[in-house]
Design a protein around this motif. Structure first.
Motif, PDB file in Angstrom:
ATOM      1  N   PRO A 276       0.816  -1.223   0.000  1.00 22.34           N
ATOM      2  CA  PRO A 276       0.000   0.000   0.000  1.00 22.34           C
ATOM      3  C   PRO A 276       0.852   1.277   0.000  1.00 22.34           C
ATOM      4  N   GLN A 277       2.003   1.243   0.644  1.00 26.10           N
ATOM      5  CA  GLN A 277       2.882   2.421   0.632  1.00 26.10           C
ATOM      6  C   GLN A 277       3.480   2.637  -0.757  1.00 26.10           C
ATOM      7  N   VAL A 278       3.805   1.562  -1.456  1.00 25.64           N
ATOM      8  CA  VAL A 278       4.301   1.671  -2.828  1.00 25.64           C
ATOM      9  C   VAL A 278       3.202   2.283  -3.696  1.00 25.64           C
ATOM     10  N   GLU A 279       1.970   1.850  -3.476  1.00 22.19           N
ATOM     11  CA  GLU A 279       0.845   2.411  -4.231  1.00 22.19           C
ATOM     12  C   GLU A 279       0.727   3.917  -3.979  1.00 22.19           C
ATOM     13  N   TRP A 280       0.875   4.333  -2.724  1.00 21.38           N
ATOM     14  CA  TRP A 280       0.826   5.766  -2.408  1.00 21.38           C
ATOM     15  C   TRP A 280       1.977   6.513  -3.084  1.00 21.38           C
ATOM     16  N   LEU A 281       3.156   5.943  -3.065  1.00 22.88           N
ATOM     17  CA  LEU A 281       4.295   6.592  -3.708  1.00 22.88           C
ATOM     18  C   LEU A 281       4.002   6.801  -5.193  1.00 22.88           C
ATOM     19  N   GLU A 282       3.443   5.789  -5.841  1.00 21.57           N
ATOM     20  CA  GLU A 282       3.080   5.911  -7.252  1.00 21.57           C
ATOM     21  C   GLU A 282       2.015   6.985  -7.455  1.00 21.57           C
ATOM     22  N   LEU A 283       1.029   7.028  -6.573  1.00 23.32           N
ATOM     23  CA  LEU A 283      -0.014   8.069  -6.661  1.00 23.32           C
ATOM     24  C   LEU A 283       0.580   9.464  -6.501  1.00 23.32           C
ATOM     25  N   LEU A 284       1.484   9.611  -5.551  1.00 30.30           N
ATOM     26  CA  LEU A 284       2.098  10.920  -5.306  1.00 30.30           C
ATOM     27  C   LEU A 284       2.959  11.368  -6.484  1.00 30.30           C
ATOM     28  N   GLU A 285       3.544  10.418  -7.179  1.00 30.52           N
ATOM     29  CA  GLU A 285       4.400  10.748  -8.327  1.00 30.52           C
ATOM     30  C   GLU A 285       3.591  11.149  -9.562  1.00 30.52           C
ATOM     31  N   ARG A 286       2.387  10.594  -9.715  1.00 28.92           N
ATOM     32  CA  ARG A 286       1.656  10.830 -10.961  1.00 28.92           C
ATOM     33  C   ARG A 286       0.357  11.631 -10.816  1.00 28.92           C
ATOM     34  N   SER A 287      -0.058  11.935  -9.604  1.00 30.48           N
ATOM     35  CA  SER A 287      -1.349  12.592  -9.402  1.00 30.48           C
ATOM     36  C   SER A 287      -1.187  14.058  -9.031  1.00 30.48           C
ATOM     37  N   SER A 288      -2.208  14.827  -9.340  1.00 31.74           N
ATOM     38  CA  SER A 288      -2.219  16.238  -8.963  1.00 31.74           C
ATOM     39  C   SER A 288      -2.634  16.366  -7.495  1.00 31.74           C
ATOM     40  N   VAL A 289      -2.428  17.547  -6.953  1.00 31.63           N
ATOM     41  CA  VAL A 289      -2.857  17.812  -5.572  1.00 31.63           C
ATOM     42  C   VAL A 289      -4.366  17.598  -5.461  1.00 31.63           C
ATOM     43  N   GLY A 290      -5.103  18.057  -6.464  1.00 33.86           N
ATOM     44  CA  GLY A 290      -6.557  17.884  -6.454  1.00 33.86           C
ATOM     45  C   GLY A 290      -6.973  16.426  -6.416  1.00 33.86           C
ATOM     46  N   GLN A 291      -6.280  15.582  -7.167  1.00 39.50           N
ATOM     47  CA  GLN A 291      -6.595  14.152  -7.176  1.00 39.50           C
ATOM     48  C   GLN A 291      -6.279  13.506  -5.828  1.00 39.50           C
ATOM     49  N   ILE A 292      -5.169  13.896  -5.239  1.00 36.29           N
ATOM     50  CA  ILE A 292      -4.808  13.364  -3.915  1.00 36.29           C
ATOM     51  C   ILE A 292      -5.849  13.807  -2.881  1.00 36.29           C
ATOM     52  N   CYS A 293      -6.240  15.064  -2.932  1.00 36.96           N
ATOM     53  CA  CYS A 293      -7.261  15.571  -1.994  1.00 36.96           C
ATOM     54  C   CYS A 293      -8.579  14.825  -2.177  1.00 36.96           C
ATOM     55  N   HIS A 294      -8.931  14.543  -3.411  1.00 36.64           N
ATOM     56  CA  HIS A 294     -10.165  13.798  -3.681  1.00 36.64           C
ATOM     57  C   HIS A 294     -10.118  12.417  -3.011  1.00 36.64           C
ATOM     58  N   ILE A 295      -8.986  11.738  -3.110  1.00 34.97           N
ATOM     59  CA  ILE A 295      -8.827  10.431  -2.464  1.00 34.97           C
ATOM     60  C   ILE A 295      -9.004  10.562  -0.950  1.00 34.97           C
ATOM     61  N   LEU A 296      -8.365  11.558  -0.366  1.00 34.84           N
ATOM     62  CA  LEU A 296      -8.415  11.734   1.093  1.00 34.84           C
ATOM     63  C   LEU A 296      -9.812  12.074   1.600  1.00 34.84           C
ATOM     64  N   GLU A 297     -10.627  12.682   0.753  1.00 35.52           N
ATOM     65  CA  GLU A 297     -11.976  13.104   1.161  1.00 35.52           C
ATOM     66  C   GLU A 297     -13.077  12.169   0.678  1.00 35.52           C
ATOM     67  N   ALA A 298     -12.748  11.179  -0.150  1.00 42.73           N
ATOM     68  CA  ALA A 298     -13.758  10.308  -0.739  1.00 42.73           C
ATOM     69  C   ALA A 298     -14.447   9.444   0.320  1.00 42.73           C
ATOM     70  N   ALA A 299     -15.759   9.387   0.231  1.00 42.20           N
ATOM     71  CA  ALA A 299     -16.540   8.587   1.178  1.00 42.20           C
ATOM     72  C   ALA A 299     -16.852   7.206   0.610  1.00 42.20           C
ATOM     73  N   ASP A 300     -16.077   6.769  -0.374  1.00 47.06           N
ATOM     74  CA  ASP A 300     -16.323   5.475  -1.002  1.00 47.06           C
ATOM     75  C   ASP A 300     -15.314   4.428  -0.519  1.00 47.06           C
ATOM     76  N   ASP A 301     -15.486   3.209  -1.006  1.00 45.49           N
ATOM     77  CA  ASP A 301     -14.618   2.106  -0.588  1.00 45.49           C
ATOM     78  C   ASP A 301     -13.151   2.356  -0.932  1.00 45.49           C
TER      79      ASP A 301
END
Length: 146
Positions: free
Chosen positions: A87-112
Motif C-alpha cells: 500500500p505504501q508503494v501504491e501511495w508513492l506511485e499516486l504521489l508521483e503521478r497525481s495532482s494535488v486535487g486528485q490526492i485531496c479527492h482520495i483523502l476526502e472520498a466517502a467510497d470504498d
C-alpha cells in the motif's frame, strides 16, 4: 429474528455461538451501515474509519493551502523505499503521478476506494495534521458515548 430486532442497534446479533450487540456510531446514525451485521469486525471499526475520513479532510485542506507538502510525503516514502509494503508503494506511485486535487479527492472520498487508501495514508503527523487536530477528531467521534 424479526425485522424489528434487526433494526434495533441494541438487539444482540448471533454470530455462530457468539452474541454481539451491534452499535452504529453516533456520527453515522442516519447513514446506511457499510457492512452487513453478520460480518465480524473489530470493535469500533466504523468509528475508526469515520475518524480516518475526518483526518483525510483536514489533510486535504492543508495540502490545498500548501501543495509542496506532497513532496514531503513523497520524500518520506522515498527515504524508506526498500522497506515499503505494497500500500505504501501504491501511495508513492499516486504521489508521483497525481495532482494535488486528485490526492485531496482520495483523502476526502466517502467510497470504498477512499477508505482503502486512507488506511495506509502517508499523511500522518506533522506537518500534515497536528496532535490537537487528531484529538479533536477523536473527541468528536466519541462524544456522548459511554
Amino acid at each position: 429474528m424479526s425485522k424489528d430486532a434487526l433494526a434495533d442497534p441494541r438487539c444482540p446479533v448471533h454470530l455462530g455461538t457468539m452474541s454481539v450487540v451491534m452499535e452504529t456510531p453516533q456520527s453515522a446514525s442516519d447513514e446506511v451501515p457499510m457492512f452487513p451485521p453478520w460480518l465480524d469486525l473489530p470493535p469500533n471499526y466504523l468509528v475508526q474509519d469515520w475518524m480516518q475520513w475526518q483526518r483525510g479532510k483536514i489533510v486535504a485542506g492543508r495540502l490545498r493551502e500548501n501543495p509542496e507538502l506532497i513532496q514531503t510525503a513523497r520524500q518520506r516514502l522515498e527515504d524508506k523505499k526498500a522497506l515499503l509494503y505494497r500500500p505504501q508503494v501504491e501511495w508513492l506511485e499516486l504521489l508521483e503521478r497525481s495532482s494535488v486535487g486528485q490526492i485531496c479527492h482520495i483523502l476526502e472520498a466517502a467510497d470504498d476506494e477512499g477508505q482503502r487508501l486512507r488506511s495506509s495514508s502517508p499523511f500522518h503527523g506533522s506537518p500534515f495534521i497536528t496532535s490537537e487536530e487528531n484529538e479533536d477528531v477523536r473527541q468528536r467521534a466519541y462524544a456522548g458515548r459511554s
